[in-house]
Design an enzyme around this catalytic site. Structure first.
Site, PDB file in Angstrom:
ATOM      1  N   LYS A  75     -11.057  -3.477  -8.943  1.00  0.00           N
ATOM      2  CA  LYS A  75      -9.862  -4.305  -8.873  1.00  0.00           C
ATOM      3  C   LYS A  75     -10.140  -5.587  -8.092  1.00  0.00           C
ATOM      4  O   LYS A  75     -10.867  -5.575  -7.094  1.00  0.00           O
ATOM      5  CB  LYS A  75      -8.738  -3.502  -8.206  1.00  0.00           C
ATOM      6  CG  LYS A  75      -7.370  -4.171  -8.200  1.00  0.00           C
ATOM      7  CD  LYS A  75      -6.328  -3.205  -7.640  1.00  0.00           C
ATOM      8  CE  LYS A  75      -4.955  -3.832  -7.528  1.00  0.00           C
ATOM      9  NZ  LYS A  75      -3.946  -2.869  -7.033  1.00  0.00           N
ATOM     10  N   SER A 106       0.312  -2.884  -9.451  1.00  0.00           N
ATOM     11  CA  SER A 106      -0.519  -4.058  -9.492  1.00  0.00           C
ATOM     12  C   SER A 106      -1.902  -3.803 -10.092  1.00  0.00           C
ATOM     13  O   SER A 106      -2.656  -4.748 -10.333  1.00  0.00           O
ATOM     14  CB  SER A 106      -0.688  -4.607  -8.062  1.00  0.00           C
ATOM     15  OG  SER A 106      -1.392  -3.701  -7.227  1.00  0.00           O
ATOM     16  N   SER A 154       1.083   1.107  -7.061  1.00  0.00           N
ATOM     17  CA  SER A 154       0.194   0.277  -7.870  1.00  0.00           C
ATOM     18  C   SER A 154      -0.923   1.010  -8.591  1.00  0.00           C
ATOM     19  O   SER A 154      -1.612   0.416  -9.410  1.00  0.00           O
ATOM     20  CB  SER A 154      -0.403  -0.833  -7.005  1.00  0.00           C
ATOM     21  OG  SER A 154       0.588  -1.739  -6.609  1.00  0.00           O
TER      22      SER A 154
END
Length: 498
Positions: free
Chosen positions: A76, A151, A175
């Site tokens: 990420k 996210s 997330s």
């Protein structure tokens, strides 16, 4: 069968077994992942940085005895360091390029994983839809007109699209779990202290943030946790050691469990019929597995709880933007998206004493909740109040745009100290996701279960929250439900390999 088809069909555990058997090489898997990414990324827009040359180099040197040797992976674009890889955090702020690896990055590589890309995130992970001014809109492989969540929406899109079988993700308010619920994946939010964030940071958002992954299968999530958990010398706290190991837990029958079911909304907002159908499906699977199920309420988790969480996040964002300004040697809030800037300014006007008192109230509420649910091995509850939203559905529109611009340009953020204004902001921020922040505050583990596909063909998952420090029971339950439902074989229809 082509290598790309193999990559699309198998989970990480299966691919690693193929490498050990000599059926496929790490280099072939990496090239297949690169080809797949190039084919689908124009449709899903899930990549922040391509790491192709380094991935090819690692494929030639990886230890084939490693448990996940040669398996393509993504990290990420937020909250983790890989030496030489720019980290944007989904922002137009100039990126941070570390000259060191996070402990978790080292553990990923030791496991044999090979990162082919970094995945998109909304700016600083603040939205549960992955849309940013820096990278644009990340889309759902099941229907590219809809969100992949956030996210960790780039991570979930890459896994659901068959580019990689699992991907690094983080969770500060849902997330990991929300993107999993939107894209038909397994998403384990680990217990606080299970996986270290060091040396990049000791803790994030007052301990709300944890790191792990989104995956196609329960066994992949369990195996990866076996390979990455445990404190390091810089960790401020540690979760209890597992009893027998996470992969072992996922492989065993859970026995007869006692499971609570929470259907309410802590915000008192609407919940779609599809969300309740998904929860009913999970309940039916639990009953089919032989578990005792009981409906419960959680009155201690209310609007005040969610408002306290939001204020603490705003405080953390205000602090992190100051750190970024120090790194750059200049002011940088002008580089931020308007919504992020407003959140940071809200954090500026909340005093340190107020945040301390808010954290104490949140922790007190969590102690009451944990005592009230201690008799349960897991509690089922929703994650998203509606099916995956159309892209752009949470953008401000009409009068909301005017109000945001007025708050921003006139620096009227102090108005958000007025409960009526703050409540409106809270509802606009969380109407899609009422529940996941609960476990970020409590530190409990929770796992997203891909139990349902809507009539429109969109995934809609729910979650099971476990006792503090007990991922093993959750993984055992999730693996049983996976087997009963057959969800592991579901694949998004986007550009199926031939």
């Amino acid at each position: 069968m082509s290598v790309e088809t193999l990559l699309w069909e198998e989970d990480a555990t299966g691919l690693a077994a193929r490498v050990r058997a000599g059926d496929v090489t790490p280099g072939e898997l990496v090239e297949a992942a690169i080809a797949r990414l190039e084919a689908v990324n124009p449709d899903i827009n899930a990549v922040a940085e391509k790491l192709y040359e380094e991935a090819r180099r690692q494929a030639g040197t990886v230890d084939r005895a490693a448990p996940l040797a040669g398996v393509p992976f993504a990290i990420k674009d937020l909250g983790i360091a890989a030496s030489g890889v720019p980290t944007h955090g989904g922002s137009r702020v100039p990126p941070f390029t570390p000259d060191f690896d996070s402990v978790l990055t080292e553990r990923h590589r030791a496991a044999g994983l090979i990162a082919v890309a970094t995945s998109t995130t909304p700016e600083y992970g603040l939205r549960l839809m992955t849309e940013s001014a820096r990278f644009g809109v990340t889309r759902n492989p099941w229907n590219t007109g809809h969100t992949s969540g956030g996210s960790s929406g780039g991570a979930s899109a890459l896994v659901a699209a068959g580019v990689v079988p699992l991907a690094h993700a983080s969770d500060g308010g849902g997330s990991i779990r929300v993107p999993s619920a939107c894209t038909g994946l397994v998403g384990l939010k680990t217990a606080r202290g299970r996986v270290p964030l060091s040396p990049l940071t000791s803790e994030s958002w007052y301990g709300f943030v944890v790191d792990h992954a989104v995956s196609r299968s329960v066994r992949d999530s369990a195996l990866l946790l076996d390979l990455t958990h445990g404190p390091d010398p810089f960790a401020p706290y540690a979760a209890p050691a597992p009893r027998a190991g996470f992969a072992a837990a996922a492989a065993r029958d859970p026995g007869k469990l006692r499971i609570g079911v929470y259907r309410g909304s802590p915000l008192g907002m609407d919940i779609s019929a599809e969300t309740l159908t998904a929860l009913d499906t999970a309940v039916s699977l639990a009953k089919e597995g032989g578990h005792q199920v009981e409906e419960i309420d959680l009155p201690m988790i209310d609007r005040a709880f969610m408002a306290g969480f939001a204020r603490c996040v705003a405080s953390a964002v205000a602090g992190s933007t100051r750190q970024e300004a120090t790194r750059l040697g200049r002011g940088m809030r002008g580089d931020l998206e308007r919504a992020t800037r407003l959140i940071a300014r809200l954090g500026d006007v909340v005093t340190a004493g107020e945040i301390y008192a808010t954290l104490e109230r949140l922790r007190a509420a969590c102690r009451v909740m944990l005592a009230a649910t201690a008799r349960f091995d897991a509690v089922l509850m929703p994650l998203i109040a509606h099916p995956p939203l159309p892209c752009g559905a949470m953008d401000p529109k009409g009068i909301d745009v005017f109000l945001e611009e007025a708050l921003d340009r006139l620096r009227l953020t102090r108005l958000l100290r007025v409960d009526r204004f703050f409540d409106e902001l809270l509802d606009k921020s969380l109407w899609f996701t009422h529940w996941p922040a609960i476990q970020n505050v409590s530190g409990q583990p929770a796992i997203a279960l891909p139990v349902h596909v809507t009539a429109a063909g969109l995934p809609l998952g729910v979650q099971a929250a476990g006792r503090p420090g007990d991922e093993e029971t959750l993984l055992s339950l999730a693996a049983q439900m996976e087997k009963l439902s057959g969800w592991r074989t579901r694949r998004a229809p986007l550009k199926r390999p031939v």
